[in-house]
Design a protein around this motif. Structure first.
Motif, PDB file in Angstrom:
ATOM      1  N   UNK A 140      72.633  56.201  -1.356  1.00 53.52           N
ATOM      2  CA  UNK A 140      72.108  57.180  -2.250  1.00 53.52           C
ATOM      3  C   UNK A 140      71.594  58.551  -1.587  1.00 53.52           C
ATOM      4  N   UNK A 141      71.963  58.551  -0.181  1.00 57.03           N
ATOM      5  CA  UNK A 141      71.519  59.908   0.450  1.00 57.03           C
ATOM      6  C   UNK A 141      72.445  60.794  -0.186  1.00 57.03           C
ATOM      7  N   UNK A 184      65.162  64.681  -5.442  1.00 55.78           N
ATOM      8  CA  UNK A 184      65.791  65.424  -6.762  1.00 55.78           C
ATOM      9  C   UNK A 184      67.264  64.924  -6.816  1.00 55.78           C
ATOM     10  N   UNK A 185      67.802  64.317  -7.933  1.00 59.50           N
ATOM     11  CA  UNK A 185      68.921  63.966  -8.070  1.00 59.50           C
ATOM     12  C   UNK A 185      70.141  64.921  -7.980  1.00 59.50           C
ATOM     13  N   UNK A 186      71.177  64.844  -7.732  1.00 63.61           N
ATOM     14  CA  UNK A 186      72.070  65.927  -7.662  1.00 63.61           C
ATOM     15  C   UNK A 186      73.196  66.123  -9.033  1.00 63.61           C
ATOM     16  N   UNK A 246      82.182  52.727 -13.369  1.00 59.38           N
ATOM     17  CA  UNK A 246      80.969  52.876 -13.280  1.00 59.38           C
ATOM     18  C   UNK A 246      80.732  54.355 -12.833  1.00 59.38           C
ATOM     19  N   UNK A 247      79.262  54.858 -13.501  1.00 55.24           N
ATOM     20  CA  UNK A 247      78.929  56.286 -12.897  1.00 55.24           C
ATOM     21  C   UNK A 247      79.013  56.660 -11.746  1.00 55.24           C
ATOM     22  N   UNK A 248      79.118  57.593 -10.933  1.00 49.47           N
ATOM     23  CA  UNK A 248      79.183  57.779  -9.648  1.00 49.47           C
ATOM     24  C   UNK A 248      77.731  57.391  -8.748  1.00 49.47           C
ATOM     25  N   UNK A 249      78.184  56.453  -7.677  1.00 47.44           N
ATOM     26  CA  UNK A 249      76.925  56.081  -7.057  1.00 47.44           C
ATOM     27  C   UNK A 249      76.656  54.563  -7.338  1.00 47.44           C
TER      28      UNK A 249
END
Length: 433
Positions: free
Chosen positions: A143-144, A168-170, A253-256
């Motif tokens: 998640x970093x 804060x998400x990117x 899947x969505x990224x990450x």
């Protein structure tokens, strides 16, 4: 001979008299500046994510009791929490101070839910019991790269100095978090879940928080008299699904996001395959109804959002697939639509035999049925995908299936309490898993 004049000390020049005072002022100002610079340097050296780890540790290892207000989906509820750490392990009590007066008491691996409005007591055992308030966001290697963690300007909350940490998400596929952490004790004073526009979706604020050295046994006993209630006990230990072959997987899947949990559970509608996808912070639970007869028609999709919780249900290869999580609606839809079979889906009998459990999982003291008929292992009844209730297995912001600073892993093996019980109403919080 003239008399000798009395000897006097020479009068100092006015400017000379002011020099020591000016020098002292300059020294004091320089010292203060040096101290401030030193403090600023120490603050700059601190990693904001360290405060999240300290708070997580404080919640797990300290004695504490407090009252907090939980706001979610336009509803507000006041709850009291008592947490004790001793030689016998962790004991906790969470009770709603509004409305029904429901209480949740965990001692070791046993969780007991007192539901006065239903005159029912539910008893469940879990080998991986999480905190009733749960844990705060943990930023790992995965998640970093997906979130930015920053420390904002310090402030005061309820008269206490607080560090403010923003997660804060990117991108727009996950929500962000903001935490106000007590500088002296690392306990959370206030936590928020926020969307991409900065709007607060969920909030927990402590109005009273204490750290007593000793908590009496009586503080961990229920206030309700449950002698005439119906008691429902879940007898079996949670199913260990590590030896069960995975029948379903995600294509894109969505990224990450990656699969972190795969288990089979028996709900009222029959066996389901339960998958959890996480980016290390945000999580989504997926339920595939493998026990029902396959549908030849495509079927209609169904989507819903309540507060921070999103759900999406569709039919994939003839099976109903439901994704639930505290993420934006586009994320649950993308994950649900990515589910594909990794092998032939088992029948109901094969699923039950594969898990090594009988079809009848629950014993009732009065022979009647209850919401525990839809449980398997540590899964709460609200997880039944047929009910299409919203929730993610987080309770008030947690990072596994437990709960505060509410940020969490959806639908993990451990039972969630704060906000749990959307379908059956087992939890104190509004409309959660």
């Amino acid at each position: 001979m003239r008399p000798l004049r009395q000897l006097r000390s020479p009068r100092p020049h006015p400017r000379a008299a002011k020099r020591p005072v000016a020098a002292a002022s300059l020294w004091a100002a320089g010292s203060c500046a040096a101290l401030l610079a030193s403090a600023a340097a120490r603050a700059a050296d601190e990693d904001p994510s360290d405060w999240l780890a300290r708070t997580d540790q404080a919640l797990a290892t300290r004695n504490y009791e407090g009252v907090f207000v939980h706001e979610h989906a336009g509803e507000t509820e006041t709850l009291r929490v008592i947490h004790r750490v001793g030689s016998e392990g962790v004991s906790e009590r969470l009770l709603s101070m509004d409305g029904s007066g429901r209480e949740f008491i965990r001692k070791g691996s046993q969780l007991t839910c007192y539901l006065p409005d239903q005159r029912t007591v539910l008893v469940e055992r879990s080998n991986d019991a999480g905190l009733l308030l749960g844990s705060l966001p943990r930023i790992d290697a995965t998640s970093a790269g997906l979130y930015q963690i920053t420390e904002l300007q310090k402030t005061r909350v309820s008269g206490r100095d607080a560090r403010v940490i923003a997660v804060t998400p990117k991108d727009q596929l996950r929500y962000g978090y903001r935490l106000w952490i007590d500088e002296a004790t690392a306990m959370p004073l206030k936590t928020q879940l926020r969307d991409g526009r900065g709007q607060v979706l969920e909030q927990i604020v402590f109005t009273d928080l204490r750290l007593p050295a000793h908590i009496a046994d009586g503080e961990l006993e229920p206030a309700v008299d449950a002698r005439n209630y119906r008691w429902v006990q879940h007898l079996a230990d949670p199913v260990d699904s590590r030896g069960v072959a995975v029948s379903w997987e995600a294509s894109v899947l969505p990224p990450g996001f990656r699969m972190t949990v795969s288990a089979r559970q028996v709900l009222h509608s029959g066996p389901v395959e339960h998958l959890v996808f996480s980016d290390g912070l945000a999580s989504v639970s997926v339920f595939v109804e493998i026990g029902r007869e396959r549908r030849t028609e495509q079927g209609a999709d169904d989507a819903a959002t309540i507060g921070s919780s999103s759900a999406y249900s569709t039919v994939v290869q003839g099976y109903r697939v439901t994704a639930v999580g505290e993420v934006p609606p586009d994320t649950v839809r993308a994950i649900a639509q990515s589910i594909r079979t990794a092998g032939p889906a088992p029948s109901m009998a094969e699923s039950l035999l594969g898990m090594g459990i009988p079809h009848t999982l629950v014993r009732h003291t009065d022979g009647s049925s209850s919401i525990f008929d839809e449980m398997s292992g540590g899964q709460s009844s609200g997880a039944d995908p047929a009910s299409h209730e919203l929730g993610s297995g987080r309770a008030g912001f947690s990072n596994n299936a437990n709960a505060l600073g509410g940020f969490g892993t959806a639908g993990g093996p451990a039972t969630t309490v704060l906000g749990a019980g959307a379908g059956a109403g087992a939890g104190p919080g509004p409309g959660r898993h």
